[in-house]
Write an enzyme that holds these catalytic residues in place. Structure first.
Site, PDB file in Angstrom:
ATOM      1  N   HIS A 500      28.117 -13.913  10.013  1.00 15.16           N
ATOM      2  CA  HIS A 500      29.562 -14.190  10.061  1.00 15.16           C
ATOM      3  C   HIS A 500      30.086 -14.541   8.665  1.00 15.16           C
ATOM      4  CE1 HIS A 500      33.295 -15.998  11.887  1.00 15.16           C
ATOM      5  NE2 HIS A 500      33.238 -16.703  10.775  1.00 15.16           N
ATOM      6  N   GLU A 501      29.440 -15.499   8.020  1.00 13.22           N
ATOM      7  CA  GLU A 501      29.903 -15.908   6.694  1.00 13.22           C
ATOM      8  C   GLU A 501      29.721 -14.788   5.673  1.00 13.22           C
ATOM      9  OE1 GLU A 501      31.656 -18.474   6.129  1.00 13.22           O
ATOM     10  OE2 GLU A 501      31.383 -19.399   8.095  1.00 13.22           O
ATOM     11  N   HIS A 504      32.733 -12.662   5.658  1.00 17.92           N
ATOM     12  CA  HIS A 504      33.783 -13.179   4.776  1.00 17.92           C
ATOM     13  C   HIS A 504      33.504 -12.795   3.329  1.00 17.92           C
ATOM     14  CE1 HIS A 504      36.186 -15.475   7.516  1.00 17.92           C
ATOM     15  NE2 HIS A 504      35.219 -16.296   7.875  1.00 17.92           N
ATOM     16  N   GLU A 529      39.693 -13.823  10.083  1.00 16.05           N
ATOM     17  CA  GLU A 529      38.376 -13.942  10.704  1.00 16.05           C
ATOM     18  C   GLU A 529      37.864 -12.628  11.299  1.00 16.05           C
ATOM     19  OE1 GLU A 529      36.359 -16.562  10.731  1.00 16.05           O
ATOM     20  OE2 GLU A 529      37.764 -17.819   9.609  1.00 16.05           O
TER      21      GLU A 529
END
Length: 725
Positions: A500-501, A504, A529
């Site tokens: 997930h990170e 980003h 997101e």
């Protein structure tokens, strides 16, 4: 400008844009110079070789910004106004973001203290910038004269003008002064809220040690007490005369592990009650923040802070958001009720009829038990396939397969790192060269930011026709080293968080915007997101996992059956988890929504919404809102996670699912989504990527189509199908 700078993810490099008009000192960073082995400062900034360097870092940022303001005051061409404005933003953000990363992660108190001073000083200067009529008038001129040639330049001018006006520059001086004060108050309150969470995580002491499961003991601090019951720290050689126990620091990650895996209900209860009732100081801090934000919104002519912050979001209004949340709540309620009854019945079967109620500290334990039983999952076995080095190989696999680039460790110059554990990675394309740099700070340590987050250091931007300022980011995690193993192993949820990170980070590293104003994650809040949620899917797909997930000691490839079990278990109580996220989003909307004439008690608001939107019992004395930092960073924007969940589900189904590692898929993701950052409207990017059927237009705003998300979670029936479109 304050409004867009303060909301960016915790971000930069100085370069002369206008060769003819000035000579000046450059901010130099060696973060993009892989060959330089001479000493430098933190993150490659020469000024940051010592804590006191932050002072000069701030001073030169202010000096350079002043030079650019003088240049803009001469009213050059519209294009040069916008480029100079973007450099001011870039210059100031280099200090803001470097100071924030240092404050959150540096182990040396001297650096942290100077970073705090730098942050305070640059924030004062930000207020000067955001009330500077020379800059505001120049931006209006650039926006209105019609000479900006690119869509991104025109969009930048529009957003800059709106950012100025959100800072109150168009207001009478008295109101403007009050807006500035409220913004400064909010900034201080947000910092105080976060510091309180770190400084007062709460703890409970448990004796004897046998009450704590062995698999989580490495997360806890051993303590000892005399057999008489007097508590004291370990006395080494006297250990045999003492009783051993454990101190549970009830920060969220440790607390969740305790609630999941501890059979002793009293231990779970004690940990839950403590972890859900601290830090007490944040009651007052949050109330002050709500009042400050509401007053700010009213001065700006809005009914609520929620309305104020949504001006550039896809949703466009709180009414659209609340309608969307209530719609989703109605769609999942029946299934969530069924799941609750299933969990409660299991507790009754295990404990007997004396256990009538399912308590809040029970859910994680019994759902974990049911998942393990239904899918034959052993929580001690799963991490064996996710050693941290292999998980990093998984990130490399994504970059190579999707984007044809490498993601490898590169050396750091002396002074560049802030801790021996930090790694520096580079995304390198064989034809395009280096695309960006990413620091990895992966392990837990005392005083460090306690969560998982992506911090910006430099945003990408076009410097000239032949030179591009490369983005630099940092990923910060808190993975725990086991006492009995040198190999860090992640559970599946931690792997999903890592991916997930990384989503980003890729959004920032692969964007190629002309202006850093729109670089990477600098997008509408309810779009930010989406890439990160999309990359979570890669942590669940066997076709991806089999290429890197191997047993840390035997080298065995992760079995397909185990991956299916992990995914089945993950979705087993999907309605309950979705209902919880809806509850959080509605709390956020209510706290920062329209205020009644009579002051409201936030504790009562949260308790009421919990009873209304969730099956989980509210326990008096517990207050989830006093350590839910998303209410600060995403104030009135937490719904963005649900937007992203729906958008990502549709993108995965329509674009990625058939062949997730296809270079064609990667090319589409990069060229139609990631490279634009915030330079295009999010709805246009999404539709261009996958076609119609990903967004819906509702009451003047945009909401996601929920069909793919609910289908994936097996929550879509004929009754709900027509509602979600």
């Amino acid at each position: 400008m304050w409004n867009f700078i303060k909301n960016r993810e915790p971000n930069i490099h100085m370069k002369r844009l206008f060769e003819p008009f000035l000579s000046y000192r450059h901010f130099r960073t060696r973060a993009v110079d892989r060959q330089n082995t001479s000493s430098t400062g933190l993150y490659g900034f020469d000024h940051l070789k010592s804590p006191k360097g932050f002072q000069r870092f701030v001073d030169e940022a202010i000096e350079r910004s002043s030079e650019l303001i003088d240049y803009i005051s001469g009213m050059p061409s519209s294009a040069e106004i916008i480029r100079a404005m973007d450099e001011i933003s870039d210059t100031v953000c280099s200090v803001v973001d470097s100071a924030e990363l240092c404050r959150q992660t540096h182990p040396a108190r001297g650096f942290v203290e100077e970073a705090i001073k730098a942050s305070m000083k640059i924030n004062v200067y930000l207020h000067f910038l955001n009330t500077n009529h020379t800059l505001y008038n120049a931006v209006k001129k650039a926006e209105q004269d019609g000479h900006l040639l690119t869509e991104e330049a025109r969009r930048t001018a529009l957003h800059l003008r709106i950012d100025f006006e959100k800072g109150g520059i168009h207001l009478p001086s008295g109101k403007l002064d009050r807006v500035n004060q409220l913004n400064m108050d909010a900034h201080k309150l947000c910092r105080e809220y976060g510091e309180n969470i770190i400084n007062d995580p709460g703890y409970v002491d448990i004796f004897p040690a046998s009450r704590i499961p062995r698999q989580i003991q490495h997360l806890l601090k051993p303590i000892y007490r005399l057999t008489s019951g007097v508590s004291k720290e370990s006395l080494g050689s006297y250990e045999d005369e003492q009783e051993k126990g454990f101190r549970i620091i009830t920060e969220p990650r440790t607390l969740f592990s305790v609630l999941q895996l501890t059979p002793d209900e009293q231990v779970r209860k004690m940990a839950y009650l403590k972890g859900s009732s601290v830090p007490h100081a944040n009651h007052e801090v949050l109330d002050k923040l709500i009042n400050s934000r509401h007053e700010l919104a009213q001065i700006m002519g809005c009914k609520s802070y929620a309305e104020f912050v949504m001006q550039l979001n896809m949703a466009s209004s709180p009414e659209v958001v609340v309608s969307f949340l209530q719609e989703m709540s109605n769609m999942v309620k029946e299934k969530a009720d069924e799941e609750f009854n299933t969990i409660r019945n299991l507790k009754r079967d295990v404990c007997g009829q004396r256990c009538v109620d399912l308590e809040p500290w029970d859910e994680a334990y019994y759902t974990t038990m049911m998942k393990s039983s239904a899918y034959n999952l052993d929580s001690a076995v799963v991490p064996s396939y996710f050693s941290l080095p292999q998980c990093i190989e998984g990130l490399k696999l994504l970059v190579k397969s999707l984007f044809g680039a490498s993601f490898d460790s590169v050396p750091m110059a002396p002074g560049e790192s802030w801790h021996p554990d930090v790694l520096k990675m580079c995304i390198h394309h064989p034809e395009e060269g280096d695309l960006g740099f990413l620091y990895l700070d992966l392990f837990s340590r005392k005083g460090k930011y306690p969560g998982c987050a992506t911090f910006a250091i430099k945003g990408g931007r076009k410097i000239s026709e032949t030179e591009y300022q490369l983005p630099v980011m940092a990923l910060v995690f808190n993975f725990s080293r086991s006492h009995d193993s040198s190999i860090v192993r992640l559970n599946h949820s931690e792997l999903e968080t890592l991916f997930h990170e990384f989503g980003h980070a890729l959004h920032a590293l692969l964007s190629r915007t002309d202006y850093q104003h729109f670089a990477g994650t600098r997008v509408a809040l309810d779009f930010a997101e989406t890439p990160s949620n999309l990359f979570e899917y890669y942590a669940r797909d066997y076709r991806v996992l089999k290429k890197f997930a191997r047993h840390y000691s035997t080298g065995e490839v992760i079995p397909e059956k185990l991956v299916k079990s992990l995914n089945g278990a993950r979705d087993m109580f999907a309605a309950t988890e979705l209902q919880r996220q809806i509850f959080y989003a509605l709390v956020d909307q209510t706290l920062f929504g329209e205020q009644l004439s009579v002051p409201r008690d936030t504790n009562s608001i949260v308790a009421h919404l919990k009873r209304q939107q969730s099956n989980e019992k509210h326990v008096e004395g517990t207050h989830m809102h006093i350590r839910f930092s998303h209410f600060l960073t995403y104030g009135a924007g937490y719904y963005s996670y649900l937007y992203a969940k729906c958008f990502a589900a549709t993108i995965w189904k329509k674009l990625c699912q058939e062949d997730p590692l296809s270079p064609t898929t990667g090319t589409l993701l990069r060229t139609k989504l990631l490279q634009y950052g915030g330079a295009k409207e999010p709805a246009d990017l999404l539709t261009d990527l996958v076609g119609d059927g990903i967004v819906r237009y509702h009451n003047g705003g945009i909401v996601p189509d929920v069909t793919s998300c609910l289908e994936e979670l097996k929550l879509l029936d004929d009754k709900n199908r027509h509602i979600g479109k």
